[in-house]
Design a protein around this motif. Structure first.
Motif, PDB file in Angstrom:
ATOM      1  N   PHE A 108     -12.275  -1.162  18.431  1.00 20.96           N
ATOM      2  CA  PHE A 108     -11.459  -1.599  17.294  1.00 20.96           C
ATOM      3  C   PHE A 108     -10.360  -0.587  16.993  1.00 20.96           C
ATOM      4  CE2 PHE A 108     -14.676   1.111  15.402  1.00 20.96           C
ATOM      5  CZ  PHE A 108     -13.954   1.846  14.476  1.00 20.96           C
ATOM      6  N   CYS A 109      -9.298  -1.098  16.402  1.00 16.63           N
ATOM      7  CA  CYS A 109      -8.245  -0.278  15.820  1.00 16.63           C
ATOM      8  C   CYS A 109      -7.978  -0.805  14.415  1.00 16.63           C
ATOM      9  CB  CYS A 109      -6.952  -0.336  16.642  1.00 16.63           C
ATOM     10  SG  CYS A 109      -7.001   0.582  18.195  1.00 16.63           S
ATOM     11  N   VAL A 110      -7.752   0.096  13.508  1.00 15.16           N
ATOM     12  CA  VAL A 110      -7.381  -0.272  12.135  1.00 15.16           C
ATOM     13  C   VAL A 110      -6.044   0.372  11.843  1.00 15.16           C
ATOM     14  CG1 VAL A 110      -7.962  -0.018   9.697  1.00 15.16           C
ATOM     15  CG2 VAL A 110      -9.765  -0.503  11.359  1.00 15.16           C
ATOM     16  N   TRP A 111      -5.126  -0.426  11.316  1.00 14.47           N
ATOM     17  CA  TRP A 111      -3.860   0.159  10.881  1.00 14.47           C
ATOM     18  C   TRP A 111      -3.592  -0.234   9.446  1.00 14.47           C
ATOM     19  CZ3 TRP A 111      -3.232  -4.154  14.288  1.00 14.47           C
ATOM     20  CH2 TRP A 111      -2.518  -5.233  13.764  1.00 14.47           C
ATOM     21  N   VAL A 112      -2.883   0.647   8.755  1.00 15.61           N
ATOM     22  CA  VAL A 112      -2.487   0.424   7.366  1.00 15.61           C
ATOM     23  C   VAL A 112      -1.041   0.863   7.228  1.00 15.61           C
ATOM     24  CG1 VAL A 112      -2.983   0.883   4.934  1.00 15.61           C
ATOM     25  CG2 VAL A 112      -4.847   0.946   6.613  1.00 15.61           C
ATOM     26  N   ASP A 113      -0.230   0.015   6.629  1.00 13.71           N
ATOM     27  CA  ASP A 113       1.155   0.391   6.345  1.00 13.71           C
ATOM     28  C   ASP A 113       1.526  -0.113   4.962  1.00 13.71           C
ATOM     29  OD1 ASP A 113       1.810  -2.369   6.631  1.00 13.71           O
ATOM     30  OD2 ASP A 113       2.177  -2.106   8.770  1.00 13.71           O
TER      31      ASP A 113
ATOM     32  N   GLY B 258       2.810   3.529  16.434  1.00 13.27           N
ATOM     33  CA  GLY B 258       3.891   2.759  17.034  1.00 13.27           C
ATOM     34  C   GLY B 258       5.078   2.591  16.111  1.00 13.27           C
ATOM     35  N   GLU B 259       5.988   1.748  16.524  1.00 14.22           N
ATOM     36  CA  GLU B 259       7.266   1.600  15.813  1.00 14.22           C
ATOM     37  C   GLU B 259       7.138   0.963  14.439  1.00 14.22           C
ATOM     38  OE1 GLU B 259       8.505  -2.612  18.002  1.00 14.22           O
ATOM     39  OE2 GLU B 259       9.453  -0.745  18.602  1.00 14.22           O
ATOM     40  N   ARG B 260       6.023   0.312  14.140  1.00 15.12           N
ATOM     41  CA  ARG B 260       5.847  -0.309  12.821  1.00 15.12           C
ATOM     42  C   ARG B 260       5.411   0.696  11.763  1.00 15.12           C
ATOM     43  NH1 ARG B 260       8.502  -3.597  15.013  1.00 15.12           N
ATOM     44  NH2 ARG B 260       8.124  -5.858  15.192  1.00 15.12           N
ATOM     45  N   GLY B 261       5.069   1.907  12.194  1.00 14.69           N
ATOM     46  CA  GLY B 261       4.755   2.969  11.237  1.00 14.69           C
ATOM     47  C   GLY B 261       3.375   2.857  10.619  1.00 14.69           C
ATOM     48  N   GLY B 262       3.195   3.525   9.474  1.00 21.41           N
ATOM     49  CA  GLY B 262       1.896   3.566   8.831  1.00 21.41           C
ATOM     50  C   GLY B 262       0.963   4.520   9.551  1.00 21.41           C
TER      51      GLY B 262
ATOM     52  N   ILE C  29       0.859  -1.180   0.000  1.00 19.43           N
ATOM     53  CA  ILE C  29       0.000   0.000   0.000  1.00 19.43           C
ATOM     54  C   ILE C  29       0.896   1.232   0.000  1.00 19.43           C
ATOM     55  CG2 ILE C  29      -1.789   1.264   1.242  1.00 19.43           C
ATOM     56  CD1 ILE C  29      -2.657  -1.425   2.470  1.00 19.43           C
ATOM     57  N   VAL C  30       0.813   2.024  -1.055  1.00 15.17           N
ATOM     58  CA  VAL C  30       1.709   3.162  -1.206  1.00 15.17           C
ATOM     59  C   VAL C  30       1.350   4.288  -0.248  1.00 15.17           C
ATOM     60  CG1 VAL C  30       2.521   4.946  -2.806  1.00 15.17           C
ATOM     61  CG2 VAL C  30       2.196   2.594  -3.614  1.00 15.17           C
ATOM     62  N   SER C  31       0.052   4.616  -0.139  1.00 19.14           N
ATOM     63  CA  SER C  31      -0.387   5.737   0.691  1.00 19.14           C
ATOM     64  C   SER C  31      -1.385   5.243   1.733  1.00 19.14           C
ATOM     65  CB  SER C  31      -1.027   6.822  -0.185  1.00 19.14           C
ATOM     66  OG  SER C  31      -1.453   7.911   0.602  1.00 19.14           O
ATOM     67  N   PRO C  32      -0.924   4.835   2.921  1.00 24.77           N
ATOM     68  CA  PRO C  32      -1.819   4.288   3.944  1.00 24.77           C
ATOM     69  C   PRO C  32      -2.971   5.203   4.334  1.00 24.77           C
ATOM     70  CG  PRO C  32       0.462   3.801   4.504  1.00 24.77           C
ATOM     71  CD  PRO C  32       0.504   4.736   3.327  1.00 24.77           C
ATOM     72  N   SER C  33      -2.744   6.505   4.441  1.00 21.25           N
ATOM     73  CA  SER C  33      -3.805   7.407   4.884  1.00 21.25           C
ATOM     74  C   SER C  33      -4.926   7.513   3.868  1.00 21.25           C
ATOM     75  CB  SER C  33      -3.242   8.801   5.177  1.00 21.25           C
ATOM     76  OG  SER C  33      -2.763   9.409   4.005  1.00 21.25           O
TER      77      SER C  33
END
Length: 211
Positions: A170-175, A145-149, A116-120
């Motif tokens: 819930f939490c959603v993360w994208v990197d 956190g340290e994993r970024g995204g 994924i190029v642009s997580p936001s």
């Protein structure tokens, strides 16, 4: 909205007389080379501008792979046969669950690995798709956190247990390697968002390993 232009239909006469071809002159020596150099320079400038525009939001593509731990927060990992199938929205997604023996606390993950190029630009769509059928509230951006995204956490209502409304946090993360939906539920309690985000970061630290 701006007023639309008013147009009046009129008859238009079109000259269909064939036009004699205009003879073309060969390009002067060196002009073709200068043209290609100019186009290359413009293209390079466009790439640099695009990279700078998204520099704050890009991530290393496929830097991590997903490998969920066998235990998390003292909860054992559920066998695959006890997990609900991923929805059609999450095709090719991997699911994992952790639960106490009395089912009073549950952690559930849906993860899809892909670059994924642009997580936001993706995270809000993931939240919308994952929360279909639920009322979502108090969603806010948190430290990934340290994993970024990027990471956002919130609460979803609409689930009941023994006739009582239950909160699903819930939490959603994208990197650059995946998107993930982390859901945590405690019977008859509402989880604090900061505590929830901390749990999600702990899981990422364990489950996202270097590719």
């Amino acid at each position: 909205m701006p007023d639309q232009d008013q147009h009046q239909d009129v008859d238009v006469l079109v000259d269909m007389t064939p036009v004699a071809p205009i003879p073309t002159l060969p390009p002067p020596p060196g002009s073709r080379q200068r043209l290609w150099l100019t186009l290359a320079a413009v293209g390079f400038a466009a790439v640099i501008a695009l990279a700078l525009a998204f520099a704050h939001d890009t991530a290393d593509l496929r830097a991590y792979r997903y490998s969920p731990p066998e235990e998390f927060l003292g909860l054992p990992r559920l066998p695959a046969g006890q997990l609900a199938k991923a929805s059609t929205v999450a095709r090719d997604a991997k699911v994992a669950g952790y639960q106490t023996s009395d089912r009073s606390r549950t952690v559930f993950l849906t993860v899809r690995e892909l670059p994924i190029v642009s997580p936001s630009a993706v995270i809000d769509t993931v939240i919308t798709e994952a929360s279909t059928g639920f009322h979502v509230e108090s969603v806010r951006t948190v430290d990934p956190g340290e994993r970024g995204g990027v990471m956002k956490c919130g609460h979803a209502s609409g689930m009941k247990m023994a006739g009582r409304p239950q909160d699903m946090a819930f939490c959603v993360w994208v990197d650059g390697s995946m998107w993930a939906v982390y859901m945590e539920h405690g019977e008859d309690i509402t989880l604090d968002t900061d505590d929830l985000a901390n749990d999600a970061r702990k899981f990422r630290h364990l489950a996202e390993v270097r590719a």
